[in-house]
Design a protein around this motif. Sequence first.
Motif, PDB file in Angstrom:
ATOM      1  N   LYS A  99       0.838  -1.197   0.000  1.00  0.00           N
ATOM      2  CA  LYS A  99       0.000   0.000   0.000  1.00  0.00           C
ATOM      3  C   LYS A  99       0.877   1.253   0.000  1.00  0.00           C
ATOM      4  CE  LYS A  99      -0.798   0.092   5.018  1.00  0.00           C
ATOM      5  NZ  LYS A  99       0.424  -0.520   5.364  1.00  0.00           N
ATOM      6  N   ARG A 100       0.256   2.362  -0.268  1.00  0.00           N
ATOM      7  CA  ARG A 100       0.951   3.648  -0.285  1.00  0.00           C
ATOM      8  C   ARG A 100       1.637   3.867   1.060  1.00  0.00           C
ATOM      9  NH1 ARG A 100      -1.248   9.366   0.150  1.00  0.00           N
ATOM     10  NH2 ARG A 100       0.388  10.564  -0.863  1.00  0.00           N
ATOM     11  N   GLY A 101       2.897   4.300   1.020  1.00  0.00           N
ATOM     12  CA  GLY A 101       3.648   4.561   2.241  1.00  0.00           C
ATOM     13  C   GLY A 101       4.541   3.418   2.680  1.00  0.00           C
ATOM     14  N   ASP A 102       4.315   2.205   2.145  1.00  0.00           N
ATOM     15  CA  ASP A 102       5.158   1.068   2.514  1.00  0.00           C
ATOM     16  C   ASP A 102       6.599   1.317   2.079  1.00  0.00           C
ATOM     17  OD1 ASP A 102       3.091  -0.349   3.658  1.00  0.00           O
ATOM     18  OD2 ASP A 102       2.848  -1.744   1.985  1.00  0.00           O
ATOM     19  N   VAL A 140       4.554   5.504  -3.500  1.00  0.00           N
ATOM     20  CA  VAL A 140       3.819   6.766  -3.534  1.00  0.00           C
ATOM     21  C   VAL A 140       2.472   6.627  -4.223  1.00  0.00           C
ATOM     22  CG1 VAL A 140       5.856   8.235  -3.355  1.00  0.00           C
ATOM     23  CG2 VAL A 140       5.055   7.546  -5.605  1.00  0.00           C
ATOM     24  N   ARG A 141       2.298   5.551  -5.003  1.00  0.00           N
ATOM     25  CA  ARG A 141       1.028   5.364  -5.710  1.00  0.00           C
ATOM     26  C   ARG A 141       0.895   3.917  -6.151  1.00  0.00           C
ATOM     27  NH1 ARG A 141      -0.986   8.962 -10.818  1.00  0.00           N
ATOM     28  NH2 ARG A 141      -3.131   8.299 -10.712  1.00  0.00           N
ATOM     29  N   VAL A 142      -0.344   3.441  -6.172  1.00  0.00           N
ATOM     30  CA  VAL A 142      -0.645   2.083  -6.631  1.00  0.00           C
ATOM     31  C   VAL A 142      -1.504   2.204  -7.884  1.00  0.00           C
ATOM     32  CG1 VAL A 142      -1.719  -0.115  -6.042  1.00  0.00           C
ATOM     33  CG2 VAL A 142      -0.573   1.211  -4.260  1.00  0.00           C
ATOM     34  N   GLU A 168       4.259   2.537  -7.887  1.00  0.00           N
ATOM     35  CA  GLU A 168       5.120   3.679  -8.192  1.00  0.00           C
ATOM     36  C   GLU A 168       5.924   3.967  -6.931  1.00  0.00           C
ATOM     37  OE1 GLU A 168       4.411   8.288  -9.502  1.00  0.00           O
ATOM     38  OE2 GLU A 168       3.026   6.756 -10.259  1.00  0.00           O
ATOM     39  N   ILE A 169       7.245   3.893  -7.046  1.00  0.00           N
ATOM     40  CA  ILE A 169       8.117   3.962  -5.880  1.00  0.00           C
ATOM     41  C   ILE A 169       9.135   5.079  -6.051  1.00  0.00           C
ATOM     42  CG2 ILE A 169       9.645   2.619  -4.387  1.00  0.00           C
ATOM     43  CD1 ILE A 169       8.511   0.168  -6.154  1.00  0.00           C
ATOM     44  N   LYS A 170       9.320   5.868  -4.999  1.00  0.00           N
ATOM     45  CA  LYS A 170      10.310   6.943  -5.000  1.00  0.00           C
ATOM     46  C   LYS A 170      11.524   6.467  -4.210  1.00  0.00           C
ATOM     47  CE  LYS A 170      10.846  11.802  -3.856  1.00  0.00           C
ATOM     48  NZ  LYS A 170      10.189  12.974  -3.275  1.00  0.00           N
ATOM     49  N   SER A 171      12.677   6.441  -4.862  1.00  0.00           N
ATOM     50  CA  SER A 171      13.924   5.994  -4.246  1.00  0.00           C
ATOM     51  C   SER A 171      14.302   6.889  -3.064  1.00  0.00           C
ATOM     52  CB  SER A 171      15.050   6.015  -5.280  1.00  0.00           C
ATOM     53  OG  SER A 171      16.306   5.830  -4.668  1.00  0.00           O
ATOM     54  N   ASP A 172      14.803   6.273  -2.002  1.00  0.00           N
ATOM     55  CA  ASP A 172      15.229   7.031  -0.822  1.00  0.00           C
ATOM     56  C   ASP A 172      16.444   7.905  -1.116  1.00  0.00           C
ATOM     57  OD1 ASP A 172      13.232   5.845   0.685  1.00  0.00           O
ATOM     58  OD2 ASP A 172      14.571   4.388   1.634  1.00  0.00           O
ATOM     59  N   ARG A 209       9.075  -5.985   1.369  1.00  0.00           N
ATOM     60  CA  ARG A 209       8.695  -4.995   2.374  1.00  0.00           C
ATOM     61  C   ARG A 209       9.827  -4.905   3.408  1.00  0.00           C
ATOM     62  NH1 ARG A 209       3.477  -3.824   3.054  1.00  0.00           N
ATOM     63  NH2 ARG A 209       2.895  -5.936   2.505  1.00  0.00           N
ATOM     64  N   LEU A 210      10.174  -3.668   3.801  1.00  0.00           N
ATOM     65  CA  LEU A 210      11.202  -3.449   4.803  1.00  0.00           C
ATOM     66  C   LEU A 210      10.532  -3.052   6.115  1.00  0.00           C
ATOM     67  CD1 LEU A 210      13.694  -1.352   2.658  1.00  0.00           C
ATOM     68  CD2 LEU A 210      13.857  -3.774   3.251  1.00  0.00           C
ATOM     69  N   ARG A 211      11.165  -3.406   7.206  1.00  0.00           N
ATOM     70  CA  ARG A 211      10.642  -3.007   8.520  1.00  0.00           C
ATOM     71  C   ARG A 211      10.880  -1.526   8.726  1.00  0.00           C
ATOM     72  NH1 ARG A 211      11.665  -7.750  12.798  1.00  0.00           N
ATOM     73  NH2 ARG A 211      10.930  -9.412  11.463  1.00  0.00           N
ATOM     74  N   ARG A 212      10.033  -0.934   9.496  1.00  0.00           N
ATOM     75  CA  ARG A 212      10.154   0.504   9.773  1.00  0.00           C
ATOM     76  C   ARG A 212      11.189   0.767  10.810  1.00  0.00           C
ATOM     77  NH1 ARG A 212       5.335   3.669   8.033  1.00  0.00           N
ATOM     78  NH2 ARG A 212       4.177   2.229   6.791  1.00  0.00           N
TER      79      ARG A 212
END
Length: 71
Positions: A6-9, A25-27, A49-53, A68-71
């Motif tokens: 989901k968005r924010g993951d 940032v978007r699905v 849609e993913i924005k690189s860190d 998925r990465l842990r927070r």
Amino acid sequence: MSQAFKRGDHVSWNSEAGRVRGHIVRVHKKDVNYKGYVHHASAEEPQYEIKSDKTDHIALHKGRVLRRLRR
């Protein structure tokens, strides 16, 4: 079927330069035209849609290549 995100993951994926991390940032659940290429998507297999860190680069990937990465 791939894992649902989901968005924010916070996720990672493999690229030519190695492992990359970013935030969704978007699905997209319908086909999307991005940088002159049609990325096929559906409700069953969305494009994320993913924005690189590090670079703020935007990438589109299906869930099967993401972790998925842990927070």
